[in-house]
Write an enzyme that holds these catalytic residues in place. Structure first.
Site, PDB file in Angstrom:
ATOM      1  N   TYR A 161       0.841  -1.204   0.000  1.00  0.00           N
ATOM      2  CA  TYR A 161       0.000   0.000   0.000  1.00  0.00           C
ATOM      3  C   TYR A 161       0.876   1.254   0.000  1.00  0.00           C
ATOM      4  O   TYR A 161       0.645   2.191  -0.775  1.00  0.00           O
ATOM      5  CB  TYR A 161      -0.895  -0.039   1.236  1.00  0.00           C
ATOM      6  CG  TYR A 161      -1.905   1.067   1.368  1.00  0.00           C
ATOM      7  CD1 TYR A 161      -1.653   2.171   2.185  1.00  0.00           C
ATOM      8  CD2 TYR A 161      -3.119   1.006   0.703  1.00  0.00           C
ATOM      9  CE1 TYR A 161      -2.599   3.188   2.324  1.00  0.00           C
ATOM     10  CE2 TYR A 161      -4.068   2.015   0.856  1.00  0.00           C
ATOM     11  CZ  TYR A 161      -3.797   3.093   1.659  1.00  0.00           C
ATOM     12  OH  TYR A 161      -4.724   4.101   1.810  1.00  0.00           O
ATOM     13  N   LYS A 165       0.986   4.051  -2.861  1.00  0.00           N
ATOM     14  CA  LYS A 165       0.588   5.432  -2.569  1.00  0.00           C
ATOM     15  C   LYS A 165       1.778   6.390  -2.738  1.00  0.00           C
ATOM     16  O   LYS A 165       1.596   7.558  -3.089  1.00  0.00           O
ATOM     17  CB  LYS A 165      -0.001   5.537  -1.171  1.00  0.00           C
ATOM     18  CG  LYS A 165      -1.329   4.773  -1.003  1.00  0.00           C
ATOM     19  CD  LYS A 165      -2.419   5.291  -1.931  1.00  0.00           C
ATOM     20  CE  LYS A 165      -3.754   4.618  -1.664  1.00  0.00           C
ATOM     21  NZ  LYS A 165      -4.843   5.079  -2.513  1.00  0.00           N
TER      22      LYS A 165
HETATM   23  P1  NAP Z   1     -13.059   1.716   1.077  1.00  0.00           P
HETATM   24  O1  NAP Z   1     -14.076   2.078   2.082  1.00  0.00           O
HETATM   25  O2  NAP Z   1     -12.345   0.412   1.185  1.00  0.00           O
HETATM   26  O3  NAP Z   1     -13.701   1.841  -0.420  1.00  0.00           O
HETATM   27  C1  NAP Z   1     -12.872   1.504  -1.487  1.00  0.00           C
HETATM   28  C2  NAP Z   1     -13.715   1.570  -2.747  1.00  0.00           C
HETATM   29  O4  NAP Z   1     -12.901   1.169  -3.860  1.00  0.00           O
HETATM   30  C3  NAP Z   1     -14.904   0.626  -2.704  1.00  0.00           C
HETATM   31  O5  NAP Z   1     -16.029   1.240  -3.279  1.00  0.00           O
HETATM   32  C4  NAP Z   1     -14.437  -0.542  -3.567  1.00  0.00           C
HETATM   33  O6  NAP Z   1     -15.494  -1.188  -4.216  1.00  0.00           O
HETATM   34  C5  NAP Z   1     -13.618   0.205  -4.612  1.00  0.00           C
HETATM   35  N1  NAP Z   1     -12.723  -0.696  -5.340  1.00  0.00           N
HETATM   36  C6  NAP Z   1     -11.824  -1.562  -4.827  1.00  0.00           C
HETATM   37  N2  NAP Z   1     -11.205  -2.222  -5.824  1.00  0.00           N
HETATM   38  C7  NAP Z   1     -11.737  -1.773  -7.004  1.00  0.00           C
HETATM   39  C8  NAP Z   1     -11.517  -2.071  -8.374  1.00  0.00           C
HETATM   40  N3  NAP Z   1     -10.629  -2.999  -8.761  1.00  0.00           N
HETATM   41  N4  NAP Z   1     -12.235  -1.404  -9.304  1.00  0.00           N
HETATM   42  C9  NAP Z   1     -13.167  -0.491  -8.924  1.00  0.00           C
HETATM   43  N5  NAP Z   1     -13.438  -0.157  -7.641  1.00  0.00           N
HETATM   44  C10 NAP Z   1     -12.709  -0.802  -6.696  1.00  0.00           C
HETATM   45  O7  NAP Z   1     -11.924   2.838   1.048  1.00  0.00           O
HETATM   46  P2  NAP Z   1     -11.957   4.351   1.598  1.00  0.00           P
HETATM   47  O8  NAP Z   1     -11.535   4.376   3.002  1.00  0.00           O
HETATM   48  O9  NAP Z   1     -13.243   4.988   1.184  1.00  0.00           O
HETATM   49  O10 NAP Z   1     -10.747   4.967   0.736  1.00  0.00           O
HETATM   50  C11 NAP Z   1     -10.945   5.427  -0.572  1.00  0.00           C
HETATM   51  C12 NAP Z   1      -9.569   5.788  -1.123  1.00  0.00           C
HETATM   52  O11 NAP Z   1      -8.918   6.707  -0.241  1.00  0.00           O
HETATM   53  C13 NAP Z   1      -8.634   4.590  -1.230  1.00  0.00           C
HETATM   54  O12 NAP Z   1      -7.799   4.760  -2.353  1.00  0.00           O
HETATM   55  C14 NAP Z   1      -7.806   4.668   0.050  1.00  0.00           C
HETATM   56  O13 NAP Z   1      -6.541   4.067  -0.116  1.00  0.00           O
HETATM   57  C15 NAP Z   1      -7.677   6.151   0.212  1.00  0.00           C
HETATM   58  N6  NAP Z   1      -7.421   6.592   1.585  1.00  0.00           N
HETATM   59  C16 NAP Z   1      -8.257   6.207   2.604  1.00  0.00           C
HETATM   60  C17 NAP Z   1      -7.983   6.673   3.893  1.00  0.00           C
HETATM   61  C18 NAP Z   1      -8.831   6.314   5.083  1.00  0.00           C
HETATM   62  O14 NAP Z   1      -8.383   6.563   6.220  1.00  0.00           O
HETATM   63  N7  NAP Z   1     -10.009   5.754   4.914  1.00  0.00           N
HETATM   64  C19 NAP Z   1      -6.894   7.497   4.127  1.00  0.00           C
HETATM   65  C20 NAP Z   1      -6.054   7.825   3.053  1.00  0.00           C
HETATM   66  C21 NAP Z   1      -6.341   7.373   1.787  1.00  0.00           C
HETATM   67  P3  NAP Z   1     -15.991  -2.657  -3.795  1.00  0.00           P
HETATM   68  O15 NAP Z   1     -16.624  -2.563  -2.461  1.00  0.00           O
HETATM   69  O16 NAP Z   1     -16.951  -2.974  -4.898  1.00  0.00           O
HETATM   70  O17 NAP Z   1     -14.760  -3.543  -3.782  1.00  0.00           O
HETATM   71  C1  GCO Z   2      -3.453   1.738   7.851  1.00  0.00           C
HETATM   72  C2  GCO Z   2      -4.563   2.591   7.311  1.00  0.00           C
HETATM   73  C3  GCO Z   2      -3.994   3.767   6.539  1.00  0.00           C
HETATM   74  C4  GCO Z   2      -5.141   4.609   6.042  1.00  0.00           C
HETATM   75  C5  GCO Z   2      -4.654   5.772   5.259  1.00  0.00           C
HETATM   76  C6  GCO Z   2      -3.853   6.724   6.080  1.00  0.00           C
HETATM   77  O1  GCO Z   2      -3.602   0.513   7.861  1.00  0.00           O
HETATM   78  O2  GCO Z   2      -2.449   2.342   8.271  1.00  0.00           O
HETATM   79  O3  GCO Z   2      -5.441   1.834   6.511  1.00  0.00           O
HETATM   80  O4  GCO Z   2      -3.231   3.311   5.488  1.00  0.00           O
HETATM   81  O5  GCO Z   2      -5.972   3.887   5.201  1.00  0.00           O
HETATM   82  O6  GCO Z   2      -3.997   5.412   4.081  1.00  0.00           O
HETATM   83  O7  GCO Z   2      -3.645   7.897   5.325  1.00  0.00           O
END
Ligand code: NAP
Ligand code: GCO
Length: 288
Positions: A161, A165
């Site tokens: 990851y 990223k």
């Molecule tokens: P999440 O709740 O796991 O949602 C991820 C989404 O991506 C889901 O709708 C999933 O759909 C979709 N997805 C996964 N694989 C896919 C594929 N091959 N093709 C199309 N869609 C796909 O994640 P989130 O927390 O909302 O995060 C969204 C983004 O922000 C991610 O890139 C994550 O790395 C980033 N991010 C998150 C955080 C955090 O703290 N939450 C922080 C920093 C960055 P399905 O359910 O259909 O698989």
């Molecule tokens: C983890 C978390 C983080 C968040 C996010 C932080 O396991 O440390 O999932 O990676 O998703 O990316 O910015």
């Protein structure tokens, strides 16, 4: 005479958010609809996709959606063609779809590494490549990538990851470098720790109701002593998609409650009684 707030509007724009049935993607798409854009989204799991479409309808948003795996260039190219035919050319792309695998590197199987890289890094390449030609033609476009704390920091168990990223940060800079001349801006949102299905396992309480140690750790590293919520990121998502950010390019904007600025305090100093369990959606999608 339009005022400054008009520069944050997205009226008449087509905004595609990948992986937007729930989580951060859904929040971005909802914000775009409120700012006047036509929302387009895709997902890969049919059940989650249907649920997402229902949620958009409940929110009064006439979203266009389809199943599409961002790692499949054939599916993405077809998706973009269908959007252009049924909705219009894509003005804003948010490469939001992403997964994480939390496995110590020495135990991680190559297939797990590859899956994370394919979705989190190659997916944004494939989707950006599909929308750039039209953006170049119309001499305008916004591409917003989903970076992370792991674009800057490592931590145990998230090697794939973090590599993805970190690479996505450099892809952001490279799209800026190569296509800025066409008035295309490519930036990234760098969320801190946000309460979504992806991070739910990190907040899950013990059977005795005890606080998850990682939850306590993150709160001790966050000045506000809380997790972010999807609503916290909606304003930045609109800003980076709007004319208000036309002279910002190649940047990762961190929206992390101050984690990246703060050395943190001893987790045992935290007064746990202050923290109600994060309000989770009852039917939250369970992630490993
Ligand atoms: P999440 O709740 O796991 O949602 C991820 C989404 O991506 C889901 O709708 C999933 O759909 C979709 N997805 C996964 N694989 C896919 C594929 N091959 N093709 C199309 N869609 C796909 O994640 P989130 O927390 O909302 O995060 C969204 C983004 O922000 C991610 O890139 C994550 O790395 C980033 N991010 C998150 C955080 C955090 O703290 N939450 C922080 C920093 C960055 P399905 O359910 O259909 O698989
Ligand atoms: C983890 C978390 C983080 C968040 C996010 C932080 O396991 O440390 O999932 O990676 O998703 O990316 O910015």
């Amino acid at each position: 005479m339009s005022g400054i707030l008009d520069s944050f509007r997205l009226d008449g724009k087509v905004a595609w958010v990948t992986g937007a049935s729930y989580g951060l993607g859904f929040a971005y798409a909802k914000a775009y609809a409120e700012a006047g854009a036509k929302v387009v989204f895709n997902d890969v799991n049919p059940e989650h996709y249907e649920r997402g479409m229902e949620e958009y309808k409940k929110a009064g948003i006439d979203a266009y959606g389809a199943l599409c795996d961002v790692t499949r260039e054939d599916q993405v190219q077809q998706f973009v063609k269908d959007v252009e035919k049924n909705v219009g050319p894509i003005d804003i792309l948010v490469n939001n779809a992403g997964i994480i695998k939390r496995i110590p590197m020495v135990e991680m199987e190559l297939k797990d590494w590859q899956l994370v890289i394919d979705i989190d890094l190659t997916g944004p390449f494939i989707c950006s490549k599909a929308v750039l030609p039209h953006m170049m033609e119309q001499k305008s476009g916004k591409i917003i990538n989903a970076c992370s704390m792991m674009s800057e920091f490592g931590r145990e168990t998230v090697s794939a990851y973090a590599a993805a990223k970190g690479g996505l940060k450099m892809l952001t800079r490279n799209i800026c470098s190569e296509y800025g001349q066409y008035n295309i801006q490519c930036n990234a949102i760098g969320p801190g720790y946000i309460a979504t299905p992806q991070t739910a396992p990190l907040r899950a309480r013990g059977e005795d109701g005890s606080m998850n140690p990682f939850d306590r750790f993150i709160r001790s590293k966050t000045p506000a002593q809380r997790w972010g919520h999807t609503e916290d990121l909606m304003g930045l998502a609109v800003f980076l998609a709007s004319p208000a950010s036309d002279f910002i390019n190649g940047q990762v904007i961190y929206i992390d409650g101050g984690i990246s600025a703060y050395i943190g305090q001893d987790p045992s100093n935290l007064d746990e009684s202050k923290f109600a369990a994060e309000k989770e959606n009852e039917d939250i999608i369970v992630k490993d």
